[in-house]
Design an enzyme around this catalytic site. Structure first.
Site, short mmCIF file in Angstrom:
data_model
loop_
_atom_site.label_atom_id
_atom_site.label_comp_id
_atom_site.label_asym_id
_atom_site.label_seq_id
_atom_site.Cartn_x
_atom_site.Cartn_y
_atom_site.Cartn_z
N TYR A 1 -17.72 17.04 -15.47
CA TYR A 1 -17.75 15.67 -14.98
C TYR A 1 -18.89 15.59 -13.76
O TYR A 1 -18.26 16.39 -12.72
CB TYR A 1 -16.55 14.85 -14.76
CG TYR A 1 -16.66 13.37 -14.45
CD1 TYR A 1 -17.34 12.43 -15.49
CD2 TYR A 1 -16.07 12.70 -13.24
CE1 TYR A 1 -17.70 11.48 -15.05
CE2 TYR A 1 -16.35 11.56 -13.05
CZ TYR A 1 -17.17 10.75 -13.98
OH TYR A 1 -17.28 9.52 -13.76
N ARG B 1 0.98 -1.03 0.10
CA ARG B 1 -0.01 -0.26 -0.06
C ARG B 1 0.88 1.10 -0.04
O ARG B 1 0.26 2.32 -0.18
CB ARG B 1 -0.87 0.15 1.10
CG ARG B 1 -1.84 1.25 1.16
CD ARG B 1 -3.17 0.99 2.15
NE ARG B 1 -2.67 0.32 3.63
CZ ARG B 1 -2.02 0.96 4.44
NH1 ARG B 1 -2.18 2.11 4.48
NH2 ARG B 1 -1.76 0.01 5.63
C1 LIG Z 1 -13.58 14.24 -17.10
C2 LIG Z 1 -13.46 13.10 -15.95
N1 LIG Z 1 -12.73 13.21 -15.01
C3 LIG Z 1 -12.82 12.14 -14.00
C4 LIG Z 1 -13.46 10.94 -14.22
C5 LIG Z 1 -13.39 9.91 -13.24
O1 LIG Z 1 -12.69 8.90 -13.69
P1 LIG Z 1 -12.74 7.39 -13.19
O2 LIG Z 1 -13.83 6.77 -13.82
O3 LIG Z 1 -11.34 6.88 -13.74
O4 LIG Z 1 -12.60 7.20 -11.70
C6 LIG Z 1 -13.91 10.86 -15.62
C7 LIG Z 1 -14.78 9.55 -15.87
O5 LIG Z 1 -15.49 9.36 -16.74
C8 LIG Z 1 -13.87 11.91 -16.49
O6 LIG Z 1 -14.60 11.88 -17.37
#
Ligand SMILES: Cc1ncc(COP(=O)(O)O)c(C=O)c1O
Length: 376
Positions: free
Chosen positions: A105, A53
């Site tokens: 997102y 870890r």
């Molecule tokens: C712009 C963006 N940031 C962060 C994430 C989160 O990534 P993860 O699904 O690998 O946790 C995503 C997932 O679609 C994303 O599109």
């Protein structure tokens, strides 16, 4: 590199990123190290690796590769959200102000409006297409940018925003997932943190979940590693190794995807039944001017709107080469009707299409055929 030497191209850098110096009889890229603990006698400080870890040699090589591409030091996490959380959660305290996109997102927004707001953080949401106003920046601790944004593909000027945010005393994090370090390098543009979901283009085969944060400041890097160790948001060694292996083809994949994405977007512009085509590489796109200043590649995602939910669903069902799924950046094209999730303020017929590595002619013909079929 000697001063007279030409900088290496992106293909060369991708292929060689993080590969250790050659050693007689050793593999070029060592395989994954599967170990929950490492042989350890006496003083733990004397050993490079002690417990799975805390650190793992396979992470180290992948992090070196990412660091070379990002122009900083990278810390790998179990997912993009683990990477985002490692920036947001330890930094922000009650009374702090976070400025974040209102249409980026959704999981980042829900983490901010849920957990962080409950902990007393003031969350100021601003549209991803606009640099935050002076009022939004006043008293901010962290400005979170997502450019291009998911799903609307809005672009914001990172260098100008970083300079204004720093002037207001705030740090700047950029979610660089859609761009990748071959598309834009946020740390060069003045960001303090570059955050990525490596589940997308970096790994590129739609078969794993991973993320990373890149920084230039050594203390910030140590803090990210400490957070990962304490929270246990660690990547599996096999995932890290697959990611490193996939990085070698990043430039090949991305160049192919970007070229086809532009060709597809250009073709869609000619169709009266396809509205609001967005791709930052399109000269007429509202984001193009800023995107061309800060991006070297415009990414694989194209978005557009069809007339209503039914038409969009018929279109998706009629595609043969474009699979239906909620991710992007992979070698196989995929798309989804984004409004099916709620939470994004997009029209019912809004489609986010991720262009893969199929032959451009085949893909464009498939999309056009599916559009024709779904119109009837
Ligand atoms: C712009 C963006 N940031 C962060 C994430 C989160 O990534 P993860 O699904 O690998 O946790 C995503 C997932 O679609 C994303 O599109």
């Amino acid at each position: 590199m000697a001063p007279h030497e030409k900088p290496l191209g992106d293909g060369t850098r991708s292929v060689h990123a993080g590969v250790p110096p050659p050693a007689q009889g050793a593999p070029i890229l060592p395989g994954p190290t599967f170990a929950s603990y490492f042989h350890l006698e006496g003083d733990p400080a004397a050993a490079a690796y002690v417990y799975g870890r805390y650190g793992n040699p396979t992470w180290t090589l992948y992090e070196r590769a990412l660091g070379e591409l990002e122009g900083g030091a990278a810390v790998v996490f179990a997912s993009g959200m683990a990477a985002a959380s490692a920036v947001l959660l330890p930094l922000l305290r009650s009374g702090d102000v976070l400025v974040a996109p209102s249409d980026g997102y959704p999981a980042v927004r829900s983490l901010a409006q849920g957990h962080l707001a409950e902990c007393g953080v003031e969350v100021r949401l601003v549209p991803a297409a606009e640099p935050p106003s002076d009022e939004a920046l006043r008293g901010a601790r962290l400005v979170w940018l997502e450019t291009p944004s998911n799903p609307a593909l809005e672009v914001v000027d990172v260098a100008a925003t970083a300079s204004r945010a720093h002037g207001a005393g705030a740090l700047v994090a950029v979610d660089n997932t859609l761009a990748t370090p071959l598309g834009q390098r946020p740390l060069d543009l003045g960001a303090d943190y570059c955050v990525s979901s490596d589940s997308k283009h970096l790994t590129g085969h739609g078969d794993l979940i991973l993320g990373h944060v890149a920084v230039r400041d050594a203390e910030r890097c140590d803090a990210l590693v400490a957070w990962r160790t304490e929270t246990g948001a660690v990547a599996g060694p096999f995932e890290a190794w697959l990611a490193h292996r996939s990085l070698a083809t990043l430039q090949l994949r991305l160049d192919r995807q970007c070229e086809t994405a532009l060709a597809l977007a250009e073709r869609l512009l000619f169709r009266a039944d396809v509205l609001d085509v967005r791709y930052p590489g399109l000269p007429r796109d509202p984001a193009h001017e800023v995107a061309s200043r800060q991006m070297r590649r415009f990414g694989s995602v194209v978005s557009f709107t069809l007339d209503g939910r039914g038409r969009a669903e018929r279109f998706l069902a009629a595609c043969r080469l474009v699979g239906q799924g909620t991710s992007f950046g992979g070698v196989r094209s995929s798309a989804e009707r984004r409004a099916r999730w709620g939470g994004n303020d997009v029209p019912e017929g809004f489609i986010r299409l991720s262009v893969g590595c199929e032959d451009a002619d085949d893909l464009i013909a498939d999309v056009e055929r599916a559009l024709d079929v779904s119109a009837g």
